[in-house]
Motif scaffolding. Structure first.
Motif, PDB file in Angstrom:
ATOM      1  N   GLU A 147       0.827  -1.212   0.000  1.00  0.00           N
ATOM      2  CA  GLU A 147       0.000   0.000   0.000  1.00  0.00           C
ATOM      3  C   GLU A 147       0.860   1.261   0.000  1.00  0.00           C
ATOM      4  O   GLU A 147       0.433   2.314  -0.473  1.00  0.00           O
ATOM      5  CB  GLU A 147      -0.925  -0.005   1.218  1.00  0.00           C
ATOM      6  N   LYS A 148       2.066   1.163   0.520  1.00  0.00           N
ATOM      7  CA  LYS A 148       2.959   2.334   0.571  1.00  0.00           C
ATOM      8  C   LYS A 148       3.650   2.598  -0.760  1.00  0.00           C
ATOM      9  O   LYS A 148       4.211   3.676  -0.974  1.00  0.00           O
ATOM     10  CB  LYS A 148       4.011   2.137   1.665  1.00  0.00           C
ATOM     11  N   LEU A 149       3.630   1.593  -1.634  1.00  0.00           N
ATOM     12  CA  LEU A 149       4.290   1.767  -2.927  1.00  0.00           C
ATOM     13  C   LEU A 149       3.530   2.777  -3.765  1.00  0.00           C
ATOM     14  O   LEU A 149       2.303   2.763  -3.834  1.00  0.00           O
ATOM     15  CB  LEU A 149       4.364   0.422  -3.668  1.00  0.00           C
ATOM     16  N   GLU A 150       4.270   3.662  -4.402  1.00  0.00           N
ATOM     17  CA  GLU A 150       3.647   4.657  -5.282  1.00  0.00           C
ATOM     18  C   GLU A 150       4.249   4.508  -6.668  1.00  0.00           C
ATOM     19  O   GLU A 150       5.333   4.999  -6.950  1.00  0.00           O
ATOM     20  CB  GLU A 150       3.886   6.070  -4.739  1.00  0.00           C
ATOM     21  N   SER A 151       3.525   3.801  -7.499  1.00  0.00           N
ATOM     22  CA  SER A 151       3.974   3.607  -8.875  1.00  0.00           C
ATOM     23  C   SER A 151       2.738   3.592  -9.772  1.00  0.00           C
ATOM     24  O   SER A 151       2.158   2.537 -10.018  1.00  0.00           O
ATOM     25  CB  SER A 151       4.753   2.299  -9.008  1.00  0.00           C
ATOM     26  N   PRO A 152       2.309   4.755 -10.215  1.00  0.00           N
ATOM     27  CA  PRO A 152       1.083   4.878 -11.020  1.00  0.00           C
ATOM     28  C   PRO A 152       1.071   3.943 -12.225  1.00  0.00           C
ATOM     29  O   PRO A 152       0.032   3.416 -12.599  1.00  0.00           O
ATOM     30  CB  PRO A 152       1.101   6.345 -11.468  1.00  0.00           C
ATOM     31  N   GLU A 153       2.241   3.751 -12.831  1.00  0.00           N
ATOM     32  CA  GLU A 153       2.299   2.915 -14.020  1.00  0.00           C
ATOM     33  C   GLU A 153       2.032   1.437 -13.693  1.00  0.00           C
ATOM     34  O   GLU A 153       1.738   0.641 -14.575  1.00  0.00           O
ATOM     35  CB  GLU A 153       3.669   3.046 -14.700  1.00  0.00           C
ATOM     36  N   GLU A 154       2.138   1.078 -12.407  1.00  0.00           N
ATOM     37  CA  GLU A 154       1.891  -0.306 -12.012  1.00  0.00           C
ATOM     38  C   GLU A 154       0.694  -0.411 -11.065  1.00  0.00           C
ATOM     39  O   GLU A 154       0.582  -1.345 -10.285  1.00  0.00           O
ATOM     40  CB  GLU A 154       3.130  -0.886 -11.330  1.00  0.00           C
ATOM     41  N   SER A 155      -0.215   0.584 -11.145  1.00  0.00           N
ATOM     42  CA  SER A 155      -1.346   0.615 -10.211  1.00  0.00           C
ATOM     43  C   SER A 155      -2.254  -0.602 -10.358  1.00  0.00           C
ATOM     44  O   SER A 155      -2.782  -1.117  -9.378  1.00  0.00           O
ATOM     45  CB  SER A 155      -2.165   1.895 -10.430  1.00  0.00           C
ATOM     46  N   VAL A 156      -2.451  -1.077 -11.577  1.00  0.00           N
ATOM     47  CA  VAL A 156      -3.319  -2.237 -11.807  1.00  0.00           C
ATOM     48  C   VAL A 156      -2.717  -3.472 -11.149  1.00  0.00           C
ATOM     49  O   VAL A 156      -3.404  -4.218 -10.431  1.00  0.00           O
ATOM     50  CB  VAL A 156      -3.528  -2.487 -13.314  1.00  0.00           C
ATOM     51  N   GLU A 157      -1.422  -3.684 -11.411  1.00  0.00           N
ATOM     52  CA  GLU A 157      -0.742  -4.831 -10.806  1.00  0.00           C
ATOM     53  C   GLU A 157      -0.754  -4.730  -9.279  1.00  0.00           C
ATOM     54  O   GLU A 157      -0.923  -5.737  -8.581  1.00  0.00           O
ATOM     55  CB  GLU A 157       0.702  -4.919 -11.294  1.00  0.00           C
ATOM     56  N   GLN A 160      -3.017  -3.214  -7.378  1.00  0.00           N
ATOM     57  CA  GLN A 160      -4.350  -3.522  -6.864  1.00  0.00           C
ATOM     58  C   GLN A 160      -4.653  -5.019  -6.925  1.00  0.00           C
ATOM     59  O   GLN A 160      -5.278  -5.580  -6.023  1.00  0.00           O
ATOM     60  CB  GLN A 160      -5.398  -2.735  -7.659  1.00  0.00           C
ATOM     61  N   GLU A 161      -4.208  -5.650  -7.992  1.00  0.00           N
ATOM     62  CA  GLU A 161      -4.430  -7.095  -8.119  1.00  0.00           C
ATOM     63  C   GLU A 161      -3.664  -7.854  -7.042  1.00  0.00           C
ATOM     64  O   GLU A 161      -4.183  -8.813  -6.451  1.00  0.00           O
ATOM     65  CB  GLU A 161      -3.992  -7.576  -9.505  1.00  0.00           C
ATOM     66  N   GLU A 181      -5.294  -9.787   0.344  1.00  0.00           N
ATOM     67  CA  GLU A 181      -6.444  -9.610   1.236  1.00  0.00           C
ATOM     68  C   GLU A 181      -7.352 -10.842   1.231  1.00  0.00           C
ATOM     69  O   GLU A 181      -7.903 -11.222   2.273  1.00  0.00           O
ATOM     70  CB  GLU A 181      -7.227  -8.358   0.839  1.00  0.00           C
ATOM     71  N   MET A 182      -7.501 -11.456   0.069  1.00  0.00           N
ATOM     72  CA  MET A 182      -8.309 -12.682   0.004  1.00  0.00           C
ATOM     73  C   MET A 182      -7.635 -13.817   0.768  1.00  0.00           C
ATOM     74  O   MET A 182      -8.299 -14.607   1.442  1.00  0.00           O
ATOM     75  CB  MET A 182      -8.528 -13.088  -1.457  1.00  0.00           C
ATOM     76  N   THR A 183      -6.326 -13.878   0.666  1.00  0.00           N
ATOM     77  CA  THR A 183      -5.579 -14.894   1.419  1.00  0.00           C
ATOM     78  C   THR A 183      -5.772 -14.676   2.912  1.00  0.00           C
ATOM     79  O   THR A 183      -5.964 -15.630   3.679  1.00  0.00           O
ATOM     80  CB  THR A 183      -4.085 -14.836   1.078  1.00  0.00           C
TER      81      THR A 183
END
Length: 220
Positions: A148-158, A160-161, A167-169
């Motif tokens: 959550e602390k990572l800030e990389s807009p170009e990898e936002s999809v990855e 979130q996935e 979170e499911m785990t």
């Protein structure tokens, strides 16, 4: 022929009447006495539900069965006590109710010992399971916090996935639970029933002594 056979058996009964009566009475008395003197057996029982920690260790029924009965585990549990590990192994039984529920039984002629041994085993196993669960849970929560602390807009999809998977785990994690705490029950003894069984066996022996000689009668 039949009349002669019945006559011979009738005479045999008269001749050995006391013996034929004594045999079933004796077998009934012996059976009753032996059952009465048989040591009471106590069975300690507990039921646990294995957790889901995405790890075969301490969550697989077959693994848990072998582990709890192992000299390594039992040696650690009873390392400060004068108790035979081999004796515990011989009286310890684990049965599987379904895919994640285990029943653990321990039998002994001593009620307090039965309760003590199984309680120690269950507590030790639950302690190890709790430790594994906490480590797994803390590891996942730590990964979530760092991600959550990572800030990389170009990898936002990855990102979130990955967070979703973590979170499911975390949601699917489940601790091992004690469904039924340790209880001790007394083995059932029925001297009267055993005595009746002995009486029946004695009557069969008496009948055998009366009838069987007829098989060896010379009919020529």
């Amino acid at each position: 022929m039949l009349t002669e056979a019945f006559h011979r058996m009738k005479n045999r009964i008269r001749k050995f009447a006391l013996l034929l009566i004594a045999i079933p009475l004796l077998t009934a008395a012996i059976s009753y006495y032996l059952e009465l003197k048989t040591p009471v057996v106590y069975t300690a029982k507990s039921e646990i539900r294995l957790g889901n920690m995405e790890n075969e260790r301490l969550t697989s029924q077959s693994w848990v069965d072998s582990y709890i009965k192992s000299s390594d585990f039992l040696g650690k549990v009873f390392k400060d006590e004068e108790i035979s590990i081999e004796e515990i192994k011989g009286k310890l039984e684990i049965t599987q109710n379904n895919k994640d529920i285990l029943q653990i039984h321990y039998t002994s002629n001593d009620k307090e010992k039965a309760d003590h041994v199984l309680t120690k085993i269950v507590e030790a196993f639950m302690t190890e399971s709790k430790s594994l669960y906490d480590r797994k849970k803390n590891l996942i929560e730590d990964k979530i916090a760092k991600t959550e602390k990572l800030e990389s807009p170009e990898e936002s999809v990855e990102k979130q996935e990955f967070l979703f998977d973590l979170e499911m785990t975390l949601i699917n994690l489940r601790e091992t639970q004690v469904l039924e705490p340790v209880t001790v029950s007394e083995g059932y003894k029925n001297p009267l029933k055993r005595g009746i069984f002995g009486l029946i066996m004695g009557l069969m022996v008496s009948a055998f002594l009366v009838i069987v000689p007829e098989l060896f009668v010379n009919r020529d």
